[in-house]
Design a protein around this motif. Structure first.
Motif, mmCIF file in Angstrom:
data_model
loop_
_atom_site.group_PDB
_atom_site.id
_atom_site.type_symbol
_atom_site.label_atom_id
_atom_site.label_comp_id
_atom_site.label_asym_id
_atom_site.label_seq_id
_atom_site.Cartn_x
_atom_site.Cartn_y
_atom_site.Cartn_z
ATOM 1 N N THR A 224 0.819 -1.105 0.261
ATOM 2 C CA THR A 224 -0.098 0.151 0.005
ATOM 3 C C THR A 224 0.870 1.125 0.057
ATOM 4 O O THR A 224 1.942 1.237 0.281
ATOM 5 C CB THR A 224 -1.006 0.107 1.229
ATOM 6 O OG1 THR A 224 -0.025 0.177 2.311
ATOM 7 C CG2 THR A 224 -2.009 -1.183 1.270
ATOM 8 N N THR A 225 0.465 2.216 -0.400
ATOM 9 C CA THR A 225 1.087 3.584 -0.388
ATOM 10 C C THR A 225 1.802 4.041 0.880
ATOM 11 O O THR A 225 2.763 4.348 1.156
ATOM 12 C CB THR A 225 0.187 4.510 -0.986
ATOM 13 O OG1 THR A 225 -0.141 4.320 -2.267
ATOM 14 C CG2 THR A 225 0.910 6.047 -1.035
ATOM 15 N N LYS B 27 4.733 1.928 1.881
ATOM 16 C CA LYS B 27 5.826 2.374 1.011
ATOM 17 C C LYS B 27 6.380 3.467 1.602
ATOM 18 O O LYS B 27 7.599 3.694 1.799
ATOM 19 C CB LYS B 27 5.433 2.715 -0.456
ATOM 20 C CG LYS B 27 5.158 1.553 -1.449
ATOM 21 C CD LYS B 27 4.718 1.794 -2.711
ATOM 22 C CE LYS B 27 4.264 0.740 -3.730
ATOM 23 N NZ LYS B 27 3.697 1.082 -5.002
ATOM 24 N N MET C 75 6.111 8.284 -4.860
ATOM 25 C CA MET C 75 5.335 6.862 -4.423
ATOM 26 C C MET C 75 3.799 7.471 -4.449
ATOM 27 O O MET C 75 2.978 6.334 -4.614
ATOM 28 C CB MET C 75 5.800 6.351 -3.164
ATOM 29 C CG MET C 75 6.986 5.875 -3.162
ATOM 30 S SD MET C 75 7.028 4.416 -4.367
ATOM 31 C CE MET C 75 9.031 4.303 -4.556
ATOM 32 N N GLU C 76 3.458 8.576 -3.987
ATOM 33 C CA GLU C 76 1.971 8.802 -4.042
ATOM 34 C C GLU C 76 1.240 9.070 -5.442
ATOM 35 O O GLU C 76 0.077 9.179 -5.349
ATOM 36 C CB GLU C 76 1.723 10.430 -3.186
ATOM 37 C CG GLU C 76 1.980 9.954 -1.772
ATOM 38 C CD GLU C 76 2.143 11.063 -0.951
ATOM 39 O OE1 GLU C 76 2.368 12.220 -1.563
ATOM 40 O OE2 GLU C 76 2.147 11.166 0.264
#
Length: 123
Positions: free
Chosen positions: A60-61, A64, A121-122
């Protein structure tokens, strides 16, 4: 022969008279280097992350982002690679500013790289 500074994009970051020398160096030197090296930082971190957690890309974000924070806080070898990649882009004149306050600048470098990696990453 082109100078290292010729490779950097000139960012329009305002530096006023009350800006500290440390802040001015960060804005005028470190930020353009980080922007120039961004793709390399991202590739290096992706490789690192997958080597540590084989299913990193399926996390999941939130996980991460947490992994990015923990890795850059605790893995000194990784931190040193990122710092070395950044410092290696300094000119001899810029090194004269960097060396006396290298601990402060190293913290700023890692903080800025952490934020860059997290924002990517988002997406």
């Amino acid at each position: 022969m082109p100078d290292k500074t010729d490779l950097r994009e000139q960012l329009s970051i305002p530096v006023s008279g009350d800006t500290s020398d440390t802040q001015a160096f960060q804005s005028k030197t470190l930020r353009p280097i980080l922007k120039l090296q961004n793709e390399i930082y991202h590739m290096l971190f992706q490789n690192y992350a997958v080597s540590k957690i084989s299913d990193f890309n399926s996390l999941t974000t939130e996980k991460k982002l947490s992994f990015i924070d923990q890795s850059l806080r605790k893995d000194h070898a990784l931190r040193n690679i990122f710092i070395g990649m950044t410092v290696g882009m300094l000119t001899a004149e810029e090194m004269k500013t960097y060396i006396p306050d290298k601990n402060i600048f190293n913290k700023r470098i890692i903080t800025m790289i952490t934020e860059r990696l997290k924002s990517q990453m988002e997406k």
